[in-house]
Design a protein around this motif. Sequence first.
Motif, mmCIF file in Angstrom:
data_model
loop_
_atom_site.group_PDB
_atom_site.id
_atom_site.type_symbol
_atom_site.label_atom_id
_atom_site.label_comp_id
_atom_site.label_asym_id
_atom_site.label_seq_id
_atom_site.Cartn_x
_atom_site.Cartn_y
_atom_site.Cartn_z
ATOM 1 N N ALA A 219 -49.643 24.105 -3.899
ATOM 2 C CA ALA A 219 -48.144 24.746 -3.891
ATOM 3 C C ALA A 219 -48.097 25.887 -2.805
ATOM 4 C CB ALA A 219 -47.751 25.187 -5.338
ATOM 5 N N MET A 220 -49.411 26.803 -2.865
ATOM 6 C CA MET A 220 -49.291 27.791 -2.043
ATOM 7 C C MET A 220 -49.395 27.584 -0.496
ATOM 8 S SD MET A 220 -49.107 31.049 -1.977
ATOM 9 C CE MET A 220 -49.712 31.797 -3.708
ATOM 10 N N LYS A 221 -49.969 26.619 -0.178
ATOM 11 C CA LYS A 221 -50.338 25.935 1.305
ATOM 12 C C LYS A 221 -49.030 25.669 1.484
ATOM 13 C CE LYS A 221 -52.792 23.577 4.707
ATOM 14 N NZ LYS A 221 -51.584 22.921 5.286
ATOM 15 N N ALA A 222 -48.240 24.797 0.602
ATOM 16 C CA ALA A 222 -46.797 24.166 1.057
ATOM 17 C C ALA A 222 -46.028 25.373 1.372
ATOM 18 C CB ALA A 222 -46.420 23.484 -0.299
ATOM 19 N N ALA A 223 -46.032 26.389 0.341
ATOM 20 C CA ALA A 223 -45.223 27.613 0.752
ATOM 21 C C ALA A 223 -45.626 28.246 2.144
ATOM 22 C CB ALA A 223 -45.281 28.686 -0.097
ATOM 23 N N ASP A 224 -47.027 28.577 2.432
ATOM 24 C CA ASP A 224 -47.260 28.835 3.624
ATOM 25 C C ASP A 224 -46.963 27.889 4.985
ATOM 26 O OD1 ASP A 224 -48.761 31.053 2.642
ATOM 27 O OD2 ASP A 224 -50.881 29.931 2.529
ATOM 28 N N ASP A 225 -46.855 26.705 4.729
ATOM 29 C CA ASP A 225 -46.416 25.813 5.698
ATOM 30 C C ASP A 225 -45.090 26.052 6.023
ATOM 31 O OD1 ASP A 225 -48.851 24.714 5.969
ATOM 32 O OD2 ASP A 225 -48.721 23.248 4.383
#
Length: 450
Positions: A219-225
Amino acid sequence: MTSPQSPSDFLHDNPQIKSIRMVASDLNGQARGKRVARRFAGKAIKDGTRFPYSVLNLDIWGEDIDDSPLVFEAGDPDGILKPTERGFVPVPWLDTPTAILPIWMFHEDGTPYMGDPRHALARVVDRYKARGLTPVVATELEFYIIDDRGRELRVPPSPRSGIRRQQAEILALRQLDAFDTFLTALYDACEAMDIPADTMISEAGPGQFEINMDHQPDAMKAADDAWLFKVLTRGLARSHGFAASFMAKPYPDYAGNGLHTHFSVLDHDGNNIFDNGGAEGSEALHHAIAGCLAAMPGSMLVFAPHATSYDRFVPGAHAPTAAAWAYENRTTALRIPAGNPAARRIEHRVAGGDINPYLFLAAVLGAALDGIEQGKPPAPAVTGSAYSADLPQLPLTWADAIKAFDTSDEIKRIFAPELRETFLATKRQELRYMAELSPEEQQELYLDTV
């Protein structure tokens, strides 16, 4: 998903990089940071850098919050900002070879500063991890490309034909072809930045597009993306001679920009807990739905954080106005898509494109986990149009959303006190000062910022 290089390895492998940007997200999703000369990057990577805590709590104009306890009362002290696990990403929209190093804020003793929106999402993800669960997340972002050089906003002329088509182009190959040069550059930049951009379509507004990101169990990478994609798209559009905007509704007579997320949850064995083998989904799915519905009124300030965000919530315009759910129904706030039961998931459809992705996913995933933990059933699924049904309505003014956020028990469970207090102070200040601006001035402010 590509494993990020260590910052030192990235610089070693990319000797052409001349400029470093150390960048964090503030509460409004604005990129706040410093430019660092390459020869000093090693020290910044090792020791981090320092910003005042108040920098992550600026209003949309970039001004301090009046009477903020982070500013004069405390002496405007510094926090320490350290590189995130993302590592360096290139900046394809600048002429100077440049890389961004995403950072987030900590206290002097190494503990997270919980007023940082990225730490707000980490807090929710940690709650999932403690239960042996992993959310799998994908985002869908809508945006407009806009010629803002004149008195009125217009779709840019096609670089291929020179024609300016001020009309809706839903799933039109002609629209994709017309801006192929820009869209190809956007895909190339996403590849360079490890942003998993998948399908793109033209949408219902003139010059409006939607990009779908691939599902990922991070989820963190999805938000970063999502955050980096917004920064990228705005920067790249300017290098092509026009603006790109995620503003909730740039044109009063055309569709607004949404930011939807699809998510499911895996157990420690990798099984989707929303899947019961049938179309209806599991009890865990229904509990997550109940949690999302319960938190929705209080979360509206996250989903619609700006003065013009509420222009998007018009009945019959595919922006939900009620806290309701349904199977395969795009008039509701929560949609359960059809398809393979193993991929059973929730589509959360409330938020506008002008949100902060970290706060958005924290609110959505935190609410779903609340529901899973409480084990309550949701109200019955809606059939037919949710716009004509008698349903609990969401706050549809900025002032009402601020009040709902302030009093919501669900919000108090999802977000730390530091973030709730600073976000409320930010939005209350913006509400006061925005009343002094004309609609045209508000449009000019938000077009490039959100």
